[in-house]
Design an enzyme around this catalytic site. Structure first.
Site, PDB file in Angstrom:
ATOM      1  N   ALA A  49       0.912  -1.154   0.281  1.00 57.21           N
ATOM      2  CA  ALA A  49      -0.328   0.281  -0.220  1.00 57.21           C
ATOM      3  C   ALA A  49       0.633   1.022  -0.113  1.00 57.21           C
ATOM      4  CB  ALA A  49      -0.688  -0.049   1.074  1.00 57.21           C
ATOM      5  N   SER A  51       3.698   2.476  -1.854  1.00 62.27           N
ATOM      6  CA  SER A  51       3.306   3.062  -3.181  1.00 62.27           C
ATOM      7  C   SER A  51       2.859   2.814  -4.152  1.00 62.27           C
ATOM      8  CB  SER A  51       5.910   3.168  -3.288  1.00 62.27           C
ATOM      9  OG  SER A  51       5.523   1.776  -3.386  1.00 62.27           O
ATOM     10  N   ALA A 113       4.815  -8.676   3.952  1.00 62.67           N
ATOM     11  CA  ALA A 113       3.443  -9.161   3.601  1.00 62.67           C
ATOM     12  C   ALA A 113       3.666 -11.027   3.631  1.00 62.67           C
ATOM     13  CB  ALA A 113       2.573  -8.725   2.789  1.00 62.67           C
ATOM     14  N   ALA A 142       5.304  -5.938  -4.588  1.00 64.88           N
ATOM     15  CA  ALA A 142       6.488  -5.814  -6.260  1.00 64.88           C
ATOM     16  C   ALA A 142       8.009  -5.871  -5.095  1.00 64.88           C
ATOM     17  CB  ALA A 142       6.799  -4.260  -6.633  1.00 64.88           C
ATOM     18  N   TYR A 237       9.892  -8.890 -21.749  1.00 70.60           N
ATOM     19  CA  TYR A 237       9.136  -8.616 -20.710  1.00 70.60           C
ATOM     20  C   TYR A 237       7.798 -10.151 -20.308  1.00 70.60           C
ATOM     21  CZ  TYR A 237       5.989  -7.281 -16.604  1.00 70.60           C
ATOM     22  OH  TYR A 237       5.674  -7.283 -15.599  1.00 70.60           O
ATOM     23  N   LYS A 246       4.401 -13.269 -14.329  1.00 67.74           N
ATOM     24  CA  LYS A 246       2.204 -12.685 -14.296  1.00 67.74           C
ATOM     25  C   LYS A 246       1.563 -14.131 -14.884  1.00 67.74           C
ATOM     26  CE  LYS A 246       3.218  -8.846 -12.621  1.00 67.74           C
ATOM     27  NZ  LYS A 246       2.442  -8.218 -11.615  1.00 67.74           N
TER      28      LYS A 246
HETATM   29  P1  NAI Z   1       5.811  -0.272  -5.959  1.00 70.05           P
HETATM   30  O1  NAI Z   1       7.896  -0.476  -5.657  1.00 70.05           O
HETATM   31  O2  NAI Z   1       5.600   1.416  -6.159  1.00 70.05           O
HETATM   32  O3  NAI Z   1       4.987  -0.975  -4.693  1.00 70.05           O
HETATM   33  C1  NAI Z   1       5.603  -1.975  -4.386  1.00 70.05           C
HETATM   34  C2  NAI Z   1       4.856  -2.321  -2.944  1.00 70.05           C
HETATM   35  O4  NAI Z   1       4.703  -3.543  -2.092  1.00 70.05           O
HETATM   36  C3  NAI Z   1       4.880  -0.909  -1.915  1.00 70.05           C
HETATM   37  O5  NAI Z   1       3.960  -0.536  -0.898  1.00 70.05           O
HETATM   38  C4  NAI Z   1       6.074  -2.375  -0.817  1.00 70.05           C
HETATM   39  O6  NAI Z   1       6.686  -1.448   0.668  1.00 70.05           O
HETATM   40  C5  NAI Z   1       4.871  -3.880  -1.313  1.00 70.05           C
HETATM   41  N1  NAI Z   1       6.243  -4.733  -0.518  1.00 70.05           N
HETATM   42  C6  NAI Z   1       7.745  -4.803  -1.297  1.00 70.05           C
HETATM   43  N2  NAI Z   1       7.439  -6.703  -0.683  1.00 70.05           N
HETATM   44  C7  NAI Z   1       6.730  -5.998   0.468  1.00 70.05           C
HETATM   45  C8  NAI Z   1       6.763  -7.460   1.367  1.00 70.05           C
HETATM   46  N3  NAI Z   1       7.733  -8.353   1.594  1.00 70.05           N
HETATM   47  N4  NAI Z   1       6.308  -7.224   2.393  1.00 70.05           N
HETATM   48  C9  NAI Z   1       5.447  -6.039   2.840  1.00 70.05           C
HETATM   49  N5  NAI Z   1       4.710  -5.546   1.219  1.00 70.05           N
HETATM   50  C10 NAI Z   1       5.689  -5.126   0.365  1.00 70.05           C
HETATM   51  O7  NAI Z   1       6.091  -1.533  -6.950  1.00 70.05           O
HETATM   52  P2  NAI Z   1       4.648  -0.731  -8.157  1.00 70.05           P
HETATM   53  O8  NAI Z   1       4.689  -0.947  -9.779  1.00 70.05           O
HETATM   54  O9  NAI Z   1       3.327  -0.099  -7.493  1.00 70.05           O
HETATM   55  O10 NAI Z   1       3.954  -2.517  -8.511  1.00 70.05           O
HETATM   56  C11 NAI Z   1       2.806  -3.033  -7.971  1.00 70.05           C
HETATM   57  C12 NAI Z   1       2.719  -3.848  -8.583  1.00 70.05           C
HETATM   58  O11 NAI Z   1       1.326  -3.459 -10.315  1.00 70.05           O
HETATM   59  C13 NAI Z   1       3.134  -5.211  -9.095  1.00 70.05           C
HETATM   60  O12 NAI Z   1       2.462  -6.560  -9.345  1.00 70.05           O
HETATM   61  C14 NAI Z   1       3.822  -4.936 -10.496  1.00 70.05           C
HETATM   62  O13 NAI Z   1       4.392  -5.438 -11.143  1.00 70.05           O
HETATM   63  C15 NAI Z   1       2.369  -4.250 -11.483  1.00 70.05           C
HETATM   64  N6  NAI Z   1       2.115  -3.457 -12.039  1.00 70.05           N
HETATM   65  C16 NAI Z   1       3.418  -2.526 -12.297  1.00 70.05           C
HETATM   66  C17 NAI Z   1       3.638  -1.858 -13.067  1.00 70.05           C
HETATM   67  C18 NAI Z   1       4.409  -0.950 -13.222  1.00 70.05           C
HETATM   68  O14 NAI Z   1       5.158  -0.084 -14.828  1.00 70.05           O
HETATM   69  N7  NAI Z   1       5.117  -0.512 -12.384  1.00 70.05           N
HETATM   70  C19 NAI Z   1       2.788  -1.589 -14.305  1.00 70.05           C
HETATM   71  C20 NAI Z   1       1.749  -2.735 -14.392  1.00 70.05           C
HETATM   72  C21 NAI Z   1       2.180  -3.587 -13.264  1.00 70.05           C
HETATM   73 NA    NA Z   2       2.237  -1.003  -5.121  1.00 68.20          NA
END
Ligand code: NAI
Ligand code: NA
Length: 409
Positions: A49, A51, A113, A142, A237, A246
């Protein structure tokens, strides 16, 4: 102390707390400025949640019309002798502050998590603070590592191709350069590990846990975020290690959808998002030139979105719109028929967008990428993730770490 951006490669070593606060506020202002959701979930659990898409989901669901109460799980670092703490730490704090000022319940759990401890903490918090049930579970983790719950052994994901190596370029945000980068082909073990970390297994385990503890309301939904992208990026990818993970996530959605339908009349969906600059995505080698071109084209065409625009549109127009998410409306004929994919990459994949992107990609090189691609936009998006470059913040003012240390997520 005065906080300046310190970048190493594609990693920010510092974050500006009040810049993060402003970045959260800007997202709140955005969702309050557009057409609100007229329905929505009341109580939401967001895994990841702090970022990117998870934070944007949280902001949209609380401030974008639904007025949801949220429980956010994330893995972030607070202030210590090692530094000021991570951007996500402050995003949690300032989101919660803003929500509570408006009378909305917002709780943060900071921890792993994947651990049983965090699952138990979530269960207890749902019972104590959310009336015992939640209506929506968002899976937006992520990460590069996941401990095996049985053995404690750690799986590490890798960002590689499958089959042939791929040579390309990545941006170096530290030196503002485009540098050669290579993706090598993964072996079976690496593909397996990446699927363990970024596939659907943990999502399934979370849903099993929440069901067994009777914490899901009737008709509860769950969403996980995914990426597919255009064919031009398939080698790096969709057909690479992350894409295989994915695909596992997508298969898991089918299983969870059936399970929830049977048990609580619920639903599971995959949301396929647009490629965006997040803490996670800047890590994907050779992917950044595509984002540079994509941002350039979509900004020119006037259909560029960031995480918050994507998530507000998702909830207001695709999920909690008057029509709702009837499965038939979000089926994707290219994919397995019982998999309901919600396409937020619809604008990214428009043929006229991809035609222009391909032209720019063909022209782009280490000398001209700042002009041909939207490097300025990429860099400022990256800096903003860490609280830098916001016009409303005076970066010459020192921040009081002791005062910040007293703020709890
Ligand atoms: P992000 O890095 O901004 O957010 C990741 C979140 O996961 C953060 O809140 C972080 O604290 C949390 N996190 C990571 N490891 C953790 C753990 N062990 N325990 C608890 N929390 C943990 O990443 P983003 O880009 O928002 O990615 C979220 C999803 O969106 C992923 O599944 C990603 O593949 C998907 N996505 C991202 C895209 C992009 O271009 N950034 C495009 C399409 C999908
Ligand atoms: Na996220």
């Amino acid at each position: 102390m005065v906080i300046q951006p310190e970048i190493q490669g594609v990693v920010a070593r510092t974050a500006h707390p009040y810049g993060c606060q402003q970045a959260v506020q800007q997202q709140i202002d955005y969702v309050q400025s557009v057409a609100p959701m007229t329905q929505g979930p009341l109580r939401v659990l967001i895994l990841g949640a702090s970022s990117g898409f998870g934070l944007a989901s949280r902001i949209a669901l609380t401030f974008g019309g639904a007025q949801a109460e949220t429980l956010g799980v994330s893995y972030e670092r607070g202030p210590s002798d090692k530094g000021i703490g991570s951007a996500g730490w402050y995003n949690n704090i300032f989101f919660k502050q803003a929500a509570e000022q408006q009378g909305y319940i917002a709780k943060n759990i900071v921890g792993d998590a994947f651990s049983d401890e965090v699952r138990q903490h979530v269960a207890q918090t749902i019972r104590d603070e959310f009336g015992g049930h939640i209506d929506l579970v968002i899976y937006s983790l992520a990460t590069g590592i996941r401990p095996d719950p049985e053995t404690g052994e750690v799986w590490r994901s890798c960002l590689k191709t499958v089959g042939e190596n791929f040579s390309g370029y990545s941006v170096d945000l530290e030196n503002d350069e485009l540098v050669p980068a290579e993706l090598t082909a993964a072996n079976d073990e690496e593909i397996f590990a990446t699927t363990k970390v970024m596939g659907g297994e943990d999502w399934q385990q979370w849903i099993n846990f929440l069901l067994s503890e009777n914490l899901l309301a009737p008709k509860a939904k769950t969403l996980a975020y995914s990426y597919i992208g255009p064919e031009s990026t398939y080698p790096i990818y969709h057909h690479g290690t992350l894409g295989i993970a994915k695909q596992h996530l997508h298969q898991t959605a089918i299983a969870i959808n059936q399970q929830l339908a049977q048990m609580i009349n619920g639903q599971a969906n995959i949301v396929v998002c647009k490629a965006l600059v997040t803490k996670a995505s800047v890590f994907i080698p050779t992917f950044s030139p595509y984002i540079l071109a994509l941002f350039k084209v979509m900004k020119q065409m006037g259909n560029h979105e960031g995480c918050i625009e994507q998530m507000q549109r998702l909830f207001a127009q695709k999920i909690y719109s008057a029509a709702g998410t009837e499965k038939k409306q979000c089926n994707d004929s290219d994919e397995q028929s019982d998999l309901a994919l919600i396409r937020m990459d619809d604008w990214e994949l428009k043929p006229e967008v991809q035609l222009q992107v391909n032209k720019l990609m063909a022209e782009m090189n280490a000398d001209n990428f700042r002009q041909v691609g939207d490097y300025a936009g990429y860099k400022s998006a990256f800096l903003a993730l860490n609280g830098f470059g916001l016009s409303s913040v005076d970066y010459t003012q020192p921040v009081d770490i002791e005062e910040l240390s007293r703020l709890a997520p």
